[in-house]
Design a protein around this motif. Structure first.
Motif, PDB file in Angstrom:
ATOM      1  N   ARG A  39      -3.178   1.115  -7.061  1.00  0.00           N
ATOM      2  CA  ARG A  39      -4.024   1.210  -5.297  1.00  0.00           C
ATOM      3  C   ARG A  39      -2.419   1.151  -3.664  1.00  0.00           C
ATOM      4  O   ARG A  39      -2.887  -0.401  -4.169  1.00  0.00           O
ATOM      5  CB  ARG A  39      -4.915   0.705  -5.264  1.00  0.00           C
ATOM      6  CG  ARG A  39      -6.267   1.921  -4.234  1.00  0.00           C
ATOM      7  CD  ARG A  39      -7.772   1.744  -4.637  1.00  0.00           C
ATOM      8  NE  ARG A  39      -7.988   0.151  -4.272  1.00  0.00           N
ATOM      9  CZ  ARG A  39      -8.468  -0.535  -5.559  1.00  0.00           C
ATOM     10  NH1 ARG A  39      -8.549  -0.110  -6.515  1.00  0.00           N
ATOM     11  NH2 ARG A  39      -8.253  -1.967  -4.888  1.00  0.00           N
ATOM     12  N   ASP A  40      -2.448   2.177  -3.133  1.00  0.00           N
ATOM     13  CA  ASP A  40      -1.926   1.449  -1.879  1.00  0.00           C
ATOM     14  C   ASP A  40      -2.890   0.845  -1.403  1.00  0.00           C
ATOM     15  O   ASP A  40      -3.617   1.486  -0.215  1.00  0.00           O
ATOM     16  CB  ASP A  40      -0.961   2.732  -1.173  1.00  0.00           C
ATOM     17  CG  ASP A  40       0.193   2.265  -0.994  1.00  0.00           C
ATOM     18  OD1 ASP A  40      -0.179   1.326  -0.506  1.00  0.00           O
ATOM     19  OD2 ASP A  40       0.776   3.360  -0.383  1.00  0.00           O
ATOM     20  N   GLU A  41      -2.297  -0.510  -0.932  1.00  0.00           N
ATOM     21  CA  GLU A  41      -3.238  -1.167   0.290  1.00  0.00           C
ATOM     22  C   GLU A  41      -2.186  -1.935   1.209  1.00  0.00           C
ATOM     23  O   GLU A  41      -3.185  -2.246   2.350  1.00  0.00           O
ATOM     24  CB  GLU A  41      -3.224  -3.177  -0.531  1.00  0.00           C
ATOM     25  CG  GLU A  41      -4.345  -3.057  -2.256  1.00  0.00           C
ATOM     26  CD  GLU A  41      -5.396  -1.955  -2.147  1.00  0.00           C
ATOM     27  OE1 GLU A  41      -6.129  -2.693  -0.342  1.00  0.00           O
ATOM     28  OE2 GLU A  41      -5.923  -2.206  -2.683  1.00  0.00           O
TER      29      GLU A  41
END
Ligand code: FE
Length: 222
Positions: free
Chosen positions: A199-201
């Motif tokens: 997941r891109d944070e």
């Protein structure tokens, strides 16, 4: 005659004048504006949005993290460390973090071992030493974090990281690969699995990219 006519006209005028206001009162049609009140009721709807207070129950329905091939480059005996970047490491720095959780009840697996190995930004594995290889134990919340670099492409493979998870007692629970959002999707690679995309944070204060990846594993006897 003209007298009567004038009177009649005056009467008509007055009547017209009197009648005129009503049309002005006709702003009663604004009650049509009552539907305007409806959009306002939509406001509360928006307020209802943050209502999804039930996310606490959701995570436990999480599916098992799919296993994937170990590949030819795993080496046992990697150093225990969270920071994999060395002076000559090639690649864009990234923080990969997440948690190891037990399938079914989603309880954190504290003390689990997560082993990571990967190619550098140029798609090269260090098969002589332990460059971009390391392992660590998860904390009480099952959390882990590696400071590493975004992996590059090598023949036939889209960018990916490899991980292995071991229970605290040493049993191997999972071997799989983690893919990079925005990097791994567009390349033909039959192993690629969108379920394994991190997941891109976004980026941290220092501008470094942050990715997260939670692992759900079966942790029963045997
Ligand atoms: Fe690989």
């Amino acid at each position: 005659m003209s007298h009567r006519l004038a009177a009649a006209c005056a009467l008509i005028l007055v009547a017209a004048a009197c009648a005129a206001p009503p049309p002005t009162l006709a702003p009663s049609p604004p009650p049509t504006g009552s539907p305007v009140a409806t959009p306002f009721t939509a406001g509360p709807d928006t307020a209802a949005a943050p209502a999804p207070a039930g996310p606490s129950a959701t995570p436990c329905s999480a599916a098992a993290t799919p296993a994937q091939a170990e590949g030819p480059y795993y080496r046992a005996g990697s150093p225990a460390r969270a920071a994999l970047i060395e002076q000559d490491t090639v690649g864009e720095p990234v923080l990969l973090r997440g948690a190891v959780l037990r399938l079914g009840d989603c309880l954190p697996l504290a003390g689990a071992r997560i082993d990571l190995w990967q190619a550098d930004g140029a798609g090269r594995y260090d098969n002589a030493g332990f460059g971009l290889r390391g392992h660590q134990a998860t904390d009480e919340s099952g959390r882990y974090a590696f400071e590493t670099v975004l992996p590059g492409v090598y023949p036939g493979r889209t960018p990916h990281l490899h991980i292995k998870i071991f229970a605290a007692d040493g049993r191997e629970l999972l071997t799989t690969q983690v893919y990079i959002p925005g990097l791994s999707e567009g390349m033909p690679d039959f192993l690629f699995d969108a379920q394994l995309l991190a997941r891109d944070e976004g980026r941290d204060e220092g501008g470094r990219r942050v990715l997260s990846f939670d692992v759900y594993v079966r942790d029963g006897p045997g």
